[in-house]
Design an enzyme around this catalytic site. Structure first.
Site, PDB file in Angstrom:
ATOM      1  N   GLN A  88      -0.390  -3.630  -1.337  1.00 40.46           N
ATOM      2  CA  GLN A  88      -0.321  -4.964  -0.747  1.00 40.46           C
ATOM      3  C   GLN A  88      -1.543  -5.774  -1.169  1.00 40.46           C
ATOM      4  OE1 GLN A  88       0.954  -4.528   3.689  1.00 40.46           O
ATOM      5  NE2 GLN A  88       0.194  -2.526   3.051  1.00 40.46           N
ATOM      6  N   HIS A 106       2.437  -7.962  -3.380  1.00 44.19           N
ATOM      7  CA  HIS A 106       2.036  -9.282  -2.872  1.00 44.19           C
ATOM      8  C   HIS A 106       1.281 -10.090  -3.927  1.00 44.19           C
ATOM      9  CE1 HIS A 106       2.349  -7.683   1.519  1.00 44.19           C
ATOM     10  NE2 HIS A 106       3.518  -7.946   1.000  1.00 44.19           N
ATOM     11  N   CYS A 114       2.905 -21.184 -12.501  1.00 39.93           N
ATOM     12  CA  CYS A 114       3.230 -22.615 -12.482  1.00 39.93           C
ATOM     13  C   CYS A 114       4.318 -22.856 -11.443  1.00 39.93           C
ATOM     14  CB  CYS A 114       3.718 -23.091 -13.847  1.00 39.93           C
ATOM     15  SG  CYS A 114       4.279 -24.817 -13.806  1.00 39.93           S
ATOM     16  N   CYS A 133      -0.110 -26.518 -16.747  1.00 37.93           N
ATOM     17  CA  CYS A 133       0.585 -25.269 -17.108  1.00 37.93           C
ATOM     18  C   CYS A 133       0.602 -25.143 -18.622  1.00 37.93           C
ATOM     19  CB  CYS A 133       2.011 -25.305 -16.585  1.00 37.93           C
ATOM     20  SG  CYS A 133       3.080 -24.037 -17.297  1.00 37.93           S
ATOM     21  N   ASN A 198      -5.917   6.398   7.733  1.00 36.38           N
ATOM     22  CA  ASN A 198      -6.422   5.088   8.158  1.00 36.38           C
ATOM     23  C   ASN A 198      -7.666   5.290   9.004  1.00 36.38           C
ATOM     24  OD1 ASN A 198      -5.261   2.453   7.617  1.00 36.38           O
ATOM     25  ND2 ASN A 198      -5.325   2.145   9.833  1.00 36.38           N
ATOM     26  N   GLU A 200      -8.219   4.090  11.868  1.00 40.33           N
ATOM     27  CA  GLU A 200      -7.724   4.274  13.252  1.00 40.33           C
ATOM     28  C   GLU A 200      -6.205   4.170  13.225  1.00 40.33           C
ATOM     29  OE1 GLU A 200      -8.471  -0.311  13.111  1.00 40.33           O
ATOM     30  OE2 GLU A 200      -9.838   0.906  14.329  1.00 40.33           O
ATOM     31  N   ALA A 216     -11.395   5.830   4.199  1.00 39.92           N
ATOM     32  CA  ALA A 216     -10.586   6.237   3.038  1.00 39.92           C
ATOM     33  C   ALA A 216     -11.420   6.950   1.986  1.00 39.92           C
ATOM     34  CB  ALA A 216      -9.928   4.991   2.430  1.00 39.92           C
TER      35      ALA A 216
HETATM   36  C1  BV8 Z   1       9.322 -11.761   3.537  1.00 39.92           C
HETATM   37  C2  BV8 Z   1      -0.931 -11.953  -0.108  1.00 39.92           C
HETATM   38  C3  BV8 Z   1      11.684 -12.075   3.183  1.00 39.92           C
HETATM   39  C4  BV8 Z   1      -1.779 -13.076   0.344  1.00 39.92           C
HETATM   40  C5  BV8 Z   1       0.166 -11.153   1.911  1.00 39.92           C
HETATM   41  C6  BV8 Z   1      10.065  -8.981  10.515  1.00 39.92           C
HETATM   42  C7  BV8 Z   1       9.442  -9.092  11.730  1.00 39.92           C
HETATM   43  C8  BV8 Z   1       8.409 -10.060  11.892  1.00 39.92           C
HETATM   44  C9  BV8 Z   1       7.989 -10.900  10.850  1.00 39.92           C
HETATM   45  C10 BV8 Z   1       8.619 -10.778   9.660  1.00 39.92           C
HETATM   46  C11 BV8 Z   1       9.660  -9.840   9.477  1.00 39.92           C
HETATM   47  N1  BV8 Z   1      10.092  -9.938   8.204  1.00 39.92           N
HETATM   48  C12 BV8 Z   1       9.354 -10.919   7.569  1.00 39.92           C
HETATM   49  C13 BV8 Z   1       8.457 -11.436   8.441  1.00 39.92           C
HETATM   50  C14 BV8 Z   1       7.496 -12.499   8.142  1.00 39.92           C
HETATM   51  C15 BV8 Z   1       6.233 -12.027   7.435  1.00 39.92           C
HETATM   52  C16 BV8 Z   1       5.448 -11.091   8.318  1.00 39.92           C
HETATM   53  O1  BV8 Z   1       5.480  -9.886   8.158  1.00 39.92           O
HETATM   54  N2  BV8 Z   1       4.687 -11.705   9.226  1.00 39.92           N
HETATM   55  C17 BV8 Z   1       3.779 -10.888  10.074  1.00 39.92           C
HETATM   56  C18 BV8 Z   1       2.469 -11.624  10.185  1.00 39.92           C
HETATM   57  C19 BV8 Z   1       4.422 -10.587  11.382  1.00 39.92           C
HETATM   58  N3  BV8 Z   1       6.520 -11.382   6.151  1.00 39.92           N
HETATM   59  C20 BV8 Z   1       6.705 -12.187   5.073  1.00 39.92           C
HETATM   60  O2  BV8 Z   1       6.687 -13.398   5.102  1.00 39.92           O
HETATM   61  C21 BV8 Z   1       6.939 -11.461   3.753  1.00 39.92           C
HETATM   62  N4  BV8 Z   1       8.078 -12.015   3.071  1.00 39.92           N
HETATM   63  O3  BV8 Z   1       9.522 -11.118   4.539  1.00 39.92           O
HETATM   64  O4  BV8 Z   1      10.306 -12.273   2.727  1.00 39.92           O
HETATM   65  C22 BV8 Z   1      12.082 -10.610   2.956  1.00 39.92           C
HETATM   66  C23 BV8 Z   1      12.542  -9.832   4.019  1.00 39.92           C
HETATM   67  C24 BV8 Z   1      12.979  -8.514   3.785  1.00 39.92           C
HETATM   68  C25 BV8 Z   1      12.900  -7.930   2.531  1.00 39.92           C
HETATM   69  C26 BV8 Z   1      12.391  -8.738   1.525  1.00 39.92           C
HETATM   70  C27 BV8 Z   1      11.957 -10.080   1.759  1.00 39.92           C
HETATM   71  C28 BV8 Z   1       5.741 -11.692   2.784  1.00 39.92           C
HETATM   72  C29 BV8 Z   1       4.527 -11.092   3.333  1.00 39.92           C
HETATM   73  C30 BV8 Z   1       3.406 -11.127   2.268  1.00 39.92           C
HETATM   74  C31 BV8 Z   1       2.333 -12.119   2.626  1.00 39.92           C
HETATM   75  N5  BV8 Z   1       1.180 -11.987   1.722  1.00 39.92           N
HETATM   76  N6  BV8 Z   1      -0.829 -11.013   1.003  1.00 39.92           N
HETATM   77  C32 BV8 Z   1      -3.219 -12.675   0.458  1.00 39.92           C
HETATM   78  O5  BV8 Z   1      -3.542 -11.484   0.278  1.00 39.92           O
HETATM   79  O6  BV8 Z   1      -3.983 -13.608   0.704  1.00 39.92           O
HETATM   80  S1  BV8 Z   1       0.139 -10.172   3.343  1.00 39.92           S
HETATM   81  C33 BV8 Z   1      -1.514  -9.623   3.470  1.00 39.92           C
HETATM   82  O7  BV8 Z   1      -1.682  -9.293   4.817  1.00 39.92           O
HETATM   83  C34 BV8 Z   1      -1.820  -8.347   2.698  1.00 39.92           C
HETATM   84  O8  BV8 Z   1      -1.224  -8.322   1.442  1.00 39.92           O
HETATM   85  C35 BV8 Z   1      -1.251  -7.284   3.634  1.00 39.92           C
HETATM   86  O9  BV8 Z   1       0.116  -7.130   3.428  1.00 39.92           O
HETATM   87  C36 BV8 Z   1      -1.478  -7.901   4.977  1.00 39.92           C
HETATM   88  C37 BV8 Z   1      -2.743  -7.379   5.560  1.00 39.92           C
HETATM   89  O10 BV8 Z   1      -2.454  -6.132   6.050  1.00 39.92           O
HETATM   90  P1  BV8 Z   1      -3.389  -4.880   5.645  1.00 39.92           P
HETATM   91  O11 BV8 Z   1      -3.541  -4.807   4.173  1.00 39.92           O
HETATM   92  O12 BV8 Z   1      -2.837  -3.758   6.386  1.00 39.92           O
HETATM   93  O13 BV8 Z   1      -4.846  -5.319   6.210  1.00 39.92           O
HETATM   94  P2  BV8 Z   1      -5.314  -5.378   7.751  1.00 39.92           P
HETATM   95  O14 BV8 Z   1      -6.624  -6.045   7.740  1.00 39.92           O
HETATM   96  O15 BV8 Z   1      -4.222  -5.897   8.618  1.00 39.92           O
HETATM   97  O16 BV8 Z   1      -5.514  -3.822   8.151  1.00 39.92           O
HETATM   98  C38 BV8 Z   1      -6.478  -3.056   7.480  1.00 39.92           C
HETATM   99  C39 BV8 Z   1      -6.283  -1.633   8.002  1.00 39.92           C
HETATM  100  O17 BV8 Z   1      -7.194  -0.794   7.292  1.00 39.92           O
HETATM  101  C40 BV8 Z   1      -6.595  -1.506   9.497  1.00 39.92           C
HETATM  102  O18 BV8 Z   1      -5.581  -0.685  10.088  1.00 39.92           O
HETATM  103  C41 BV8 Z   1      -7.957  -0.797   9.523  1.00 39.92           C
HETATM  104  O19 BV8 Z   1      -8.047   0.116  10.583  1.00 39.92           O
HETATM  105  C42 BV8 Z   1      -7.925  -0.008   8.220  1.00 39.92           C
HETATM  106  N7  BV8 Z   1      -9.261   0.201   7.630  1.00 39.92           N
HETATM  107  C43 BV8 Z   1     -10.329  -0.651   7.639  1.00 39.92           C
HETATM  108  N8  BV8 Z   1     -11.370  -0.101   6.953  1.00 39.92           N
HETATM  109  C44 BV8 Z   1     -10.919   1.125   6.499  1.00 39.92           C
HETATM  110  C45 BV8 Z   1      -9.573   1.306   6.914  1.00 39.92           C
HETATM  111  N9  BV8 Z   1      -8.856   2.407   6.630  1.00 39.92           N
HETATM  112  C46 BV8 Z   1      -9.491   3.388   5.900  1.00 39.92           C
HETATM  113  N10 BV8 Z   1     -10.776   3.276   5.448  1.00 39.92           N
HETATM  114  C47 BV8 Z   1     -11.522   2.176   5.741  1.00 39.92           C
HETATM  115  N11 BV8 Z   1     -12.789   2.099   5.314  1.00 39.92           N
END
Ligand code: BV8
Length: 230
Positions: A88, A106, A114, A133, A198, A200, A216
């Site tokens: 991701q 992602h 473009c 572009c 993870n 946590e 990690a």
């Molecule tokens: C879509 C690019 C249609 C941009 C990103 C169903 C239910 C509810 C909502 C939805 C649903 N289906 C779709 C949605 C809407 C939406 C969505 O999910 N909304 C959320 C907010 C509820 N999804 C979409 O819009 C997606 N498109 O659904 O299209 C479709 C449907 C079905 C099938 C196909 C298509 C598009 C989503 C993509 C958006 N773009 N990224 C950018 O990066 O700027 S998402 C972005 O946020 C990341 O890419 C990643 O996916 C997400 C962040 O999550 P994580 O990477 O997990 O990061 P986070 O900080 O949250 O967590 C970090 C974890 O690491 C923590 O648990 C922490 O404990 C741990 N950690 C920290 N340090 C360490 C560690 N672990 C180990 N070691 C460490 N040291």
């Protein structure tokens, strides 16, 4: 198809100095998701969006892969064709660690797109929406990133990979963004064993057979050693 499918999130790059999204000082505490990571936000204020991604592109260039990225690259080398990383993350730390089989569902900071003709090219370090572009000349350049409300990349191939995996592993993701958050369930339904690593428990820890909690950079090299010993 790969027997070991690995999903990674921002947590695997945290120890390389790249902020995660939801942690207490995460990116989404500094920027409004809907202003910088949606097509509507880009249409309203493309300057703000490019400022956000230019800053992340600079951070990613200055960062280095950590022991978790390197361990996954070693696993791929030792088990050619057997592993696949679905990330991701929009950084290129997996590739810089040497991983080849990497799908960026992602998008990537290293890509430009473009918005007028869908042409793709390598992103300059600093990008602006007025950059013409190289193909159609339109001044509507955006980062090649999948924003909320947009279809993730490689989805058809990802569903096939999840249905054929023997083992599904998730590293450093909170399980809050879809469709990635359903991958453990999907792989389990197809008969795969599932392991979460993870810092946590995540929002989808219940979907996993096995879990290990900690940084990690410690968990992943240990796990890779075990896999390569067996
Ligand atoms: C879509 C690019 C249609 C941009 C990103 C169903 C239910 C509810 C909502 C939805 C649903 N289906 C779709 C949605 C809407 C939406 C969505 O999910 N909304 C959320 C907010 C509820 N999804 C979409 O819009 C997606 N498109 O659904 O299209 C479709 C449907 C079905 C099938 C196909 C298509 C598009 C989503 C993509 C958006 N773009 N990224 C950018 O990066 O700027 S998402 C972005 O946020 C990341 O890419 C990643 O996916 C997400 C962040 O999550 P994580 O990477 O997990 O990061 P986070 O900080 O949250 O967590 C970090 C974890 O690491 C923590 O648990 C922490 O404990 C741990 N950690 C920290 N340090 C360490 C560690 N672990 C180990 N070691 C460490 N040291």
């Amino acid at each position: 198809m790969a027997s070991i499918v690995i999903l990674t999130g921002a947590g695997i790059s945290a120890e390389s100095g790249l902020g995660t999204f939801r942690d207490k000082d995460g990116l989404w505490t500094k920027y409004e998701l809907k202003k910088v990571a949606t097509p509507e936000g880009f249409a309203r204020n493309p300057r703000l969006v490019h400022e956000f991604y230019n800053a992340r592109r600079k951070n990613a260039v200055e960062a280095s892969p950590n022991a978790a990225h390197e361990a996954l690259a070693r696993l791929e080398r030792e088990m050619p064709g057997e592993t696949l990383i679905i990330t991701q993350n929009v950084d290129d730390l997996h590739e810089r660690a040497g991983s080849k089989a990497v799908w960026h569902m992602h998008g990537q900071l290293a890509g430009a797109l473009c918005a007028a003709c869908d042409h793709r090219w390598t992103a300059p370090l600093v990008m602006s929406h007025t950059d013409p572009c190289p193909s159609c000349g339109a001044p509507s350049t955006r980062p090649d990133i999948v924003w909320f409300g947009e279809m993730p990349y490689h989805m058809e191939d990802i569903w096939v990979a999840l249905s054929e995996a023997a083992l599904f592993v998730s590293i450093g993701t909170s399980g809050t963004v879809y469709p990635a958050a359903t991958f453990a369930q999907d792989a389990a339904q197809a008969g795969a064993e599932t392991l979460e690593m993870n810092l946590e428990p995540s929002d989808v820890s219940r979907d996993f057979d096995m879990a290990r909690f900690g940084p990690a950079s410690e968990l992943v090299p240990q796990w890779v050693d075990e896999v390569l010993k067996t």
